[in-house]
Design a protein around this motif. Structure first.
Motif, PDB file in Angstrom:
ATOM      1  N   GLY A  94      27.653 101.748 114.138  1.00  0.00           N
ATOM      2  CA  GLY A  94      26.785 101.969 112.974  1.00  0.00           C
ATOM      3  C   GLY A  94      26.891 101.382 112.044  1.00  0.00           C
TER       4      GLY A  94
ATOM      5  N   TYR B 199      23.826 114.642 124.931  1.00  0.00           N
ATOM      6  CA  TYR B 199      23.526 114.068 123.808  1.00  0.00           C
ATOM      7  C   TYR B 199      23.498 115.020 123.280  1.00  0.00           C
ATOM      8  CZ  TYR B 199      19.107 116.856 124.135  1.00  0.00           C
ATOM      9  OH  TYR B 199      18.416 118.041 124.336  1.00  0.00           O
TER      10      TYR B 199
ATOM     11  N   TRP C 106      26.263 105.882 121.796  1.00  0.00           N
ATOM     12  CA  TRP C 106      25.484 105.102 120.940  1.00  0.00           C
ATOM     13  C   TRP C 106      24.787 106.178 120.019  1.00  0.00           C
ATOM     14  CZ3 TRP C 106      25.785 105.822 126.514  1.00  0.00           C
ATOM     15  CH2 TRP C 106      24.628 106.400 127.159  1.00  0.00           C
ATOM     16  N   ILE C 107      24.185 105.422 119.817  1.00  0.00           N
ATOM     17  CA  ILE C 107      22.596 106.207 118.897  1.00  0.00           C
ATOM     18  C   ILE C 107      21.402 105.244 119.480  1.00  0.00           C
ATOM     19  CG2 ILE C 107      22.309 106.224 116.260  1.00  0.00           C
ATOM     20  CD1 ILE C 107      24.764 104.966 114.985  1.00  0.00           C
ATOM     21  N   ASP C 108      20.720 106.485 119.315  1.00  0.00           N
ATOM     22  CA  ASP C 108      19.501 106.621 120.255  1.00  0.00           C
ATOM     23  C   ASP C 108      18.970 105.297 119.197  1.00  0.00           C
ATOM     24  OD1 ASP C 108      16.333 106.704 120.515  1.00  0.00           O
ATOM     25  OD2 ASP C 108      17.290 108.381 121.717  1.00  0.00           O
ATOM     26  N   ASP C 109      18.430 104.121 119.983  1.00  0.00           N
ATOM     27  CA  ASP C 109      17.378 103.235 118.954  1.00  0.00           C
ATOM     28  C   ASP C 109      15.591 103.988 118.457  1.00  0.00           C
ATOM     29  OD1 ASP C 109      18.830 101.088 119.745  1.00  0.00           O
ATOM     30  OD2 ASP C 109      18.128 100.981 121.979  1.00  0.00           O
ATOM     31  N   GLU C 110      15.304 105.175 119.464  1.00  0.00           N
ATOM     32  CA  GLU C 110      14.229 105.426 118.973  1.00  0.00           C
ATOM     33  C   GLU C 110      14.019 106.701 117.424  1.00  0.00           C
ATOM     34  OE1 GLU C 110      11.214 105.022 122.289  1.00  0.00           O
ATOM     35  OE2 GLU C 110      11.744 103.546 122.965  1.00  0.00           O
ATOM     36  N   ASP C 111      15.848 107.313 118.005  1.00  0.00           N
ATOM     37  CA  ASP C 111      15.253 108.827 116.938  1.00  0.00           C
ATOM     38  C   ASP C 111      16.790 108.840 117.036  1.00  0.00           C
ATOM     39  OD1 ASP C 111      16.025 110.851 115.647  1.00  0.00           O
ATOM     40  OD2 ASP C 111      15.394 112.134 117.385  1.00  0.00           O
ATOM     41  N   PRO C 112      16.860 107.825 115.330  1.00  0.00           N
ATOM     42  CA  PRO C 112      18.649 107.693 114.329  1.00  0.00           C
ATOM     43  C   PRO C 112      19.356 109.575 114.731  1.00  0.00           C
ATOM     44  CG  PRO C 112      17.274 107.689 113.005  1.00  0.00           C
ATOM     45  CD  PRO C 112      16.402 107.225 114.208  1.00  0.00           C
TER      46      PRO C 112
ATOM     47  N   TRP D  26      24.650 109.647 121.764  1.00  0.00           N
ATOM     48  CA  TRP D  26      24.004 109.860 123.423  1.00  0.00           C
ATOM     49  C   TRP D  26      25.781 109.485 123.410  1.00  0.00           C
ATOM     50  CZ3 TRP D  26      21.069 111.032 126.556  1.00  0.00           C
ATOM     51  CH2 TRP D  26      19.345 110.971 125.852  1.00  0.00           C
TER      52      TRP D  26
END
Length: 177
Positions: A68, A97, A142-148, A152
């Motif tokens: 990020g 998560y 990783w940071i969720d692409d749809e919900d920042p 995960w």
């Protein structure tokens, strides 16, 4: 989830869940006002843990992150809330998560970036074996692409475990320092 207005609210790690695992763990949010130590196999369970560190701090300098940030950096002058996430299993593996009340700005996932951001801990937790923090080979975050707000993790634990520091934007549930 309802938040009480009495006293400083620290419910910025809102929730988490282990979706698949090779053990019997669950998500556990720790209260940093309870005295405990993290590191050096102090937990040795299959749980996924998280707790809040310093909240709503204006950075006096830029910090480097491994995941990020703007080109791997969160700029000075940014207000951040800091959180610690870890898995201290003897030999477990899990996928799950952690959910925060503000969008994730970045993650310190290796020893050097964690050490450089220790000034954001500011709690009563005792951090042991700090030279062994971070992720082991093969671990993923990783940071969720749809919900920042969602981070995960796919971690395989071994001694001393997996440890990361997560930085979110200003936290509506966190206290101002």
């Amino acid at each position: 989830m309802l938040l009480s207005a009495a006293g400083p609210v620290g419910a910025v790690v809102l929730d988490g869940e282990i979706l698949r695992q090779s053990g019997t763990g669950q998500f556990v949010k720790l209260d940093p006002e309870d005295v405990f130590a993290v590191g050096e196999d102090t937990f040795d369970t299959d749980h996924l843990y998280a707790f809040d560190e310093d909240q709503n701090i204006v950075l006096d300098r830029a910090i480097r992150v491994d995941i990020g940030g703007e080109m791997g950096v969160i700029p000075g002058g940014t207000t951040v809330a800091s959180h610690y996430v870890f898995f201290d299993s003897v030999r477990g593996r899990h996928y799950g998560y952690v959910y925060f009340d503000a969008p994730i700005l970045g993650v310190a996932a290796f020893q050097d970036t964690m050490a450089a951001t220790d000034f954001l801990a500011n709690n009563e937790v005792v951090y042991l074996s700090t030279e062994l923090r971070g992720l082991e080979e093969g671990d993923q975050v990783w940071i969720d692409d749809e919900d920042p707000h969602k981070l995960w993790v796919y971690w395989a634990g071994s001694s001393p475990g997996d440890y990361i520091r997560v930085f979110t934007e200003w936290s509506p549930g966190g206290h101002m320092m």
